[in-house]
Motif scaffolding. Sequence first.
Motif, short mmCIF file in Angstrom:
data_model
loop_
_atom_site.label_atom_id
_atom_site.label_comp_id
_atom_site.label_asym_id
_atom_site.label_seq_id
_atom_site.Cartn_x
_atom_site.Cartn_y
_atom_site.Cartn_z
N GLY A 147 31.36 20.02 29.09
CA GLY A 147 31.88 21.30 28.65
C GLY A 147 32.07 22.22 29.84
O GLY A 147 32.66 21.84 30.85
N GLY A 148 31.53 23.42 29.76
CA GLY A 148 31.66 24.35 30.87
C GLY A 148 30.98 25.67 30.56
O GLY A 148 30.50 25.88 29.44
N ALA A 149 30.91 26.54 31.55
CA ALA A 149 30.28 27.85 31.39
C ALA A 149 31.11 28.90 32.10
O ALA A 149 31.54 28.70 33.24
N LEU A 150 31.32 30.02 31.42
CA LEU A 150 32.01 31.18 31.98
C LEU A 150 31.02 32.32 32.11
O LEU A 150 30.43 32.74 31.11
N GLY A 151 30.84 32.82 33.32
CA GLY A 151 30.00 33.98 33.56
C GLY A 151 30.84 35.22 33.72
O GLY A 151 31.83 35.21 34.47
N VAL A 152 30.48 36.30 33.02
CA VAL A 152 31.20 37.57 33.16
C VAL A 152 30.22 38.66 33.55
O VAL A 152 29.06 38.67 33.12
N ASP A 153 30.69 39.56 34.39
CA ASP A 153 29.86 40.67 34.84
C ASP A 153 30.79 41.80 35.24
O ASP A 153 31.90 41.56 35.74
N VAL A 154 30.33 43.05 35.05
CA VAL A 154 31.16 44.20 35.44
C VAL A 154 31.14 44.43 36.94
O VAL A 154 31.99 45.13 37.47
N SER A 155 30.18 43.85 37.66
CA SER A 155 30.03 44.09 39.09
C SER A 155 30.89 43.13 39.89
O SER A 155 30.69 41.91 39.87
N ALA A 156 31.83 43.68 40.66
CA ALA A 156 32.69 42.84 41.50
C ALA A 156 31.89 42.13 42.57
O ALA A 156 32.15 40.96 42.89
N SER A 157 30.88 42.81 43.15
CA SER A 157 30.10 42.18 44.21
C SER A 157 29.26 41.03 43.67
O SER A 157 29.10 39.99 44.33
N MET A 158 28.72 41.17 42.46
CA MET A 158 27.94 40.09 41.85
C MET A 158 28.83 38.89 41.57
O MET A 158 28.46 37.74 41.85
N VAL A 159 30.00 39.13 41.01
CA VAL A 159 30.91 38.03 40.69
C VAL A 159 31.37 37.33 41.97
O VAL A 159 31.45 36.09 42.02
N ALA A 160 31.65 38.11 43.01
CA ALA A 160 32.06 37.50 44.28
C ALA A 160 30.95 36.61 44.84
O ALA A 160 31.21 35.50 45.33
N ARG A 161 29.72 37.08 44.75
CA ARG A 161 28.59 36.29 45.23
C ARG A 161 28.42 35.02 44.38
O ARG A 161 28.14 33.93 44.91
N ALA A 162 28.58 35.16 43.07
CA ALA A 162 28.46 34.00 42.18
C ALA A 162 29.49 32.93 42.55
O ALA A 162 29.18 31.73 42.58
N ARG A 163 30.72 33.36 42.84
CA ARG A 163 31.75 32.39 43.21
C ARG A 163 31.43 31.71 44.54
O ARG A 163 31.63 30.48 44.68
N LEU A 164 30.93 32.46 45.51
CA LEU A 164 30.56 31.87 46.79
C LEU A 164 29.46 30.82 46.62
O LEU A 164 29.53 29.73 47.20
N LEU A 165 28.44 31.16 45.85
CA LEU A 165 27.33 30.24 45.64
C LEU A 165 27.79 28.98 44.90
O LEU A 165 27.37 27.86 45.22
N ARG A 217 25.42 28.72 36.29
CA ARG A 217 25.40 27.40 36.92
C ARG A 217 24.44 26.45 36.19
O ARG A 217 24.74 25.27 35.99
N GLU A 218 23.29 26.97 35.78
CA GLU A 218 22.36 26.13 35.04
C GLU A 218 22.96 25.68 33.71
O GLU A 218 22.80 24.51 33.32
N ALA A 219 23.64 26.59 33.03
CA ALA A 219 24.28 26.23 31.76
C ALA A 219 25.38 25.19 31.99
O ALA A 219 25.52 24.23 31.22
N ALA A 220 26.16 25.37 33.05
CA ALA A 220 27.24 24.44 33.33
C ALA A 220 26.71 23.05 33.67
O ALA A 220 27.32 22.04 33.30
N ASP A 278 30.89 27.76 44.86
CA ASP A 278 31.72 26.97 45.78
C ASP A 278 30.84 26.12 46.69
O ASP A 278 31.20 24.98 47.02
N ALA A 279 29.68 26.66 47.07
CA ALA A 279 28.80 25.95 48.00
C ALA A 279 27.98 24.86 47.34
O ALA A 279 27.76 23.80 47.92
N GLU A 280 27.52 25.11 46.10
CA GLU A 280 26.56 24.18 45.49
C GLU A 280 27.01 23.60 44.17
O GLU A 280 26.32 22.75 43.60
#
Length: 261
Positions: free
Chosen positions: A52-70, A43-46, A72-74
């Motif tokens: 431009g834009g920023a793509l975050g990748v992670d092997v953890s499904a729970s981390m990625v789900a949390r990243a998307r929720l945050l 988010r800071e990079a974006a 979406d909110a902010e």
Amino acid sequence: MASEVFDYDAELRLHNEHLRAAARVGSGDQVLDVGCGTGLTTREAARAAVDGGALGVDVSASMVARARLLTDAEGPRNATYQQADAQVHGFAPARFDVCISRFGTMFFADPVAAFTNIGRALRPGARMVLLVWQARDRNEWAAAIRESLLPKPPTPTPKAFSLADPSATTAILTTAGFTDVDFTDVHEPVHYGPDADTALDNVLRLLKFDDLLTPLTPAAADRARARLHTTLAAHDSGNGVHFDSRAWLVTARTRSGEAGS
């Protein structure tokens, strides 16, 4: 979900400032964030890459789900996420201007293959900025917490410190197609909470430490938790529970005229 996910952002706040300053994300950059966790660095990079834009990748499904929720909110709306293993994921070639990672690149099974794959996703002359841990004996948190849980802990895996040796890491990155590899010492404390009680909950939320208690009897596990609480209380400065740490800020570039290969 928030109570189930360890707050790496709070733990690594001071380290994050070094990463952000070194990344120097421009307004038109496309940024790849490897091991993005819950997405703070993405988010800071974006926000810096407003055009431009920023793509975050992670092997953890729970981390990625949390990243998307945050996100979406902010916001921002130009931050996106994908559950993926950067070692093998088929990124679009030569897409990104900058690759960042906050302690997300030490766990590759084959680091040369992983960084080669990441390099293919970067444009010629693209920047890569990584935070990685220095050697275990330079990181107080690595020994103090583990040894307070188990006075004679099993020999730990070295993965978290796999990029600690500058010579070996330079060889990996050079073989993977990067150049201009440089290391800057980052000496900042890690933060586990405002007080020992909160820090105890936070540390036990870290799976690796919690797993150490699994083989113990209930009484022995209680004693281990009490020892850990004592250790954490001894590191309470009045402004939070901190442990000394040393990291490397690693910078490199893909070769001009060709993406990493």
